[in-house]
Design a protein around this motif. Structure first.
Motif, short mmCIF file in Angstrom:
data_model
loop_
_atom_site.label_atom_id
_atom_site.label_comp_id
_atom_site.label_asym_id
_atom_site.label_seq_id
_atom_site.Cartn_x
_atom_site.Cartn_y
_atom_site.Cartn_z
N ASN A 125 51.25 36.01 33.36
CA ASN A 125 50.83 36.84 32.23
C ASN A 125 51.37 38.25 32.46
O ASN A 125 52.34 38.42 33.21
N LYS A 126 50.74 39.24 31.83
CA LYS A 126 51.20 40.63 32.00
C LYS A 126 50.03 41.53 32.41
O LYS A 126 49.96 42.70 32.01
N ILE A 127 49.12 40.96 33.19
CA ILE A 127 47.92 41.69 33.61
C ILE A 127 48.31 42.81 34.57
O ILE A 127 49.06 42.59 35.52
N LYS A 128 47.79 44.02 34.29
CA LYS A 128 48.15 45.18 35.11
C LYS A 128 47.09 45.52 36.15
O LYS A 128 47.40 46.17 37.15
N ALA A 129 45.85 45.14 35.90
CA ALA A 129 44.77 45.54 36.82
C ALA A 129 43.68 44.48 36.88
O ALA A 129 43.43 43.77 35.90
N VAL A 130 43.05 44.38 38.05
CA VAL A 130 41.89 43.50 38.24
C VAL A 130 40.66 44.41 38.28
O VAL A 130 40.58 45.29 39.13
N PRO A 131 39.69 44.22 37.36
CA PRO A 131 38.53 45.13 37.34
C PRO A 131 37.59 44.89 38.52
O PRO A 131 37.50 43.76 39.05
N GLU A 132 36.90 45.95 38.95
CA GLU A 132 35.90 45.83 40.03
C GLU A 132 34.85 44.77 39.70
O GLU A 132 34.29 44.14 40.58
N GLU A 133 34.61 44.59 38.39
CA GLU A 133 33.55 43.67 37.94
C GLU A 133 33.89 42.21 38.19
O GLU A 133 33.11 41.32 37.86
N ILE A 134 35.06 41.95 38.79
CA ILE A 134 35.44 40.57 39.12
C ILE A 134 34.35 39.92 39.99
O ILE A 134 34.20 38.71 40.03
N THR A 135 33.56 40.76 40.69
CA THR A 135 32.53 40.23 41.59
C THR A 135 31.39 39.53 40.85
O THR A 135 30.57 38.88 41.51
N VAL A 136 31.32 39.64 39.52
CA VAL A 136 30.27 38.88 38.81
C VAL A 136 30.57 37.38 38.87
O VAL A 136 29.68 36.56 38.66
N LEU A 137 31.81 37.02 39.19
CA LEU A 137 32.18 35.60 39.26
C LEU A 137 31.83 35.04 40.65
O LEU A 137 32.68 34.69 41.44
N GLN A 138 30.53 34.98 40.91
CA GLN A 138 30.04 34.63 42.24
C GLN A 138 30.37 33.20 42.66
O GLN A 138 30.35 32.87 43.83
N ARG A 139 30.68 32.33 41.69
CA ARG A 139 30.97 30.93 42.05
C ARG A 139 32.46 30.64 42.10
O ARG A 139 32.87 29.50 42.29
N LEU A 140 33.28 31.69 41.93
CA LEU A 140 34.72 31.49 41.86
C LEU A 140 35.28 30.96 43.18
O LEU A 140 35.04 31.54 44.24
N GLU A 141 36.00 29.84 43.10
CA GLU A 141 36.61 29.26 44.30
C GLU A 141 38.12 29.46 44.31
O GLU A 141 38.72 29.56 45.37
N ARG A 142 38.74 29.48 43.12
CA ARG A 142 40.20 29.62 43.06
C ARG A 142 40.55 30.67 42.01
O ARG A 142 40.06 30.62 40.88
N LEU A 143 41.39 31.61 42.41
CA LEU A 143 41.85 32.66 41.49
C LEU A 143 43.36 32.75 41.60
O LEU A 143 43.90 33.08 42.65
N ASP A 144 44.04 32.42 40.50
CA ASP A 144 45.50 32.42 40.50
C ASP A 144 46.00 33.56 39.61
O ASP A 144 45.85 33.51 38.39
N LEU A 145 46.55 34.60 40.24
CA LEU A 145 47.05 35.78 39.52
C LEU A 145 48.54 35.98 39.77
O LEU A 145 49.07 37.08 39.62
N ALA A 146 49.23 34.89 40.15
CA ALA A 146 50.65 35.01 40.48
C ALA A 146 51.47 35.46 39.26
O ALA A 146 51.13 35.16 38.12
#
Length: 334
Positions: A31-52
């Motif tokens: 994609n064209k994502i420029k930033a990851v917000p601090e609030e990503i921590t609300v995803l407490q059950r996240l096991e896989r994050l693909d930002l390649a």
């Protein structure tokens, strides 16, 4: 699971993340994502994050606090704050680094959760997506006595970087693991019934991380000297009565986790020669004495000795931390 790769997404909206707190897989590659917000921590059950393959230049350190995160893909981003060699060490080391930036805490024994791969219904046994996209060969928690041959057959010419065969009933290192020697750098064989290390494993010359905790090992072969890039080895909860001498000859070793064995002695002179060793965990072993010369190993940032039967240094000295412990030991050198 949310798969939104290969779109034109530019903004990861913190407001939207609040409604996704059950998410275990978030795939946003290409994609064209420029930033990851601090609030990503609300995803407490996240096991896989693909930002390649996005436009991300920095990561929030709070990302290190996601308790379930086992896989993080970041290749193809213009990251400025994180060194390339750190990215190559794998998810657990990267998360540990991010956590250390929140509070500069010495690395403790790493409790590594197993990697869980997504399996499409059409690929009940072989997960081709994991092999081709994630460079991951995964067959864990199957209680299997051996790894199915079709798993290795499926790899073909694909370069696999990570192997996870943990939590099975393996009695030996799968011989075909040698087929991955030109690409694999992270191998997890923890929680099996392996009693000896095969020569095939010693030929994985790019290996940087080796997880062998909770097996039946009593020794390591001299041929392991060939693993000149190995940085982290976890041998906790095995049956070592002696410190495996081959470890003294691995120049890149940074972390040795040897807690919960029956090790009776260590050689401080050889340990001092290990210039990169920063973490040595010998908790819950059978050390009757701590050689004062161990105080000369000034590279050690984390030295853990609790739970051994020696009388000195006393618990109060151990409780003061590694720097104070090394200083105390130096003061006792005759």
């Amino acid at each position: 699971e949310l798969h939104a790769g290969e779109n034109q997404i530019e903004i990861l909206n913190a407001e939207n993340l609040k409604h996704l707190n059950s998410l275990s897989v978030l795939e946003l590659r290409d994609n064209k994502i420029k930033a990851v917000p601090e609030e990503i921590t609300v995803l407490q059950r996240l096991e896989r994050l693909d930002l390649a393959n996005n436009d991300i230049s920095r990561l929030p350190y709070t990302l290190g606090n996601l308790p379930q995160l086992k896989f993080l893909a970041l290749e193809g981003n213009p990251l400025r704050t994180i060194r390339r060699d750190l990215l190559q060490k794998g998810t657990q080391e990267l998360l540990k680094y991010l956590r250390s930036k929140i509070q500069d805490d010495g690395p403790g024994p790493n409790e590594e959760p197993p990697v869980t791969a997504m399996t499409l219904p059409s690929q009940a046994r072989v997960n081709m997506h994991a092999i081709t996209s994630l460079k991951l060969l995964e067959y864990s928690e199957q209680q299997a006595a051996e790894i199915p041959p079709e798993l290795f057959d499926a790899v073909g010419a694909n370069p696999v970087a990570t192997v996870n065969f943990s939590k099975n009933q393996l009695r030996e290192v799968p011989p075909r693991i040698e087929e991955l020697k030109d690409s694999v750098c992270d191998v997890n064989l923890g929680f099996n019934k392996i009693s000896s290390i095969s020569l095939e494993l010693c030929r994985l010359h790019k290996l940087t991380q080796l997880e062998l905790r909770n097996n039946l090992l009593t020794s390591l072969p001299k041929e392991m000297e060939a693993l000149t890039r190995l940085q982290i080895i976890n041998l906790a909860f095995n049956r070592f009565k002696e410190f495996p001498s081959v470890l003294y000859h691995l120049p890149a070793l940074e972390t040795i986790l040897l807690n919960n064995n029956q090790v009776g002695s260590i050689d401080p002179v050889q340990l001092k020669g290990m210039n990169r060793l920063g973490t040595l965990d010998l908790q819950n072993n059978d050390l009757l004495q701590v050689p004062p010369e161990l105080g000369n190993c000034e590279n050690l940032r984390t030295l853990l000795l609790e739970g051994n039967p020696f009388r000195t240094p006393r618990a109060a000295v151990l409780a003061k931390g590694t720097a104070a412990l090394l200083e105390y030991l130096r003061s006792r050198i005759p």
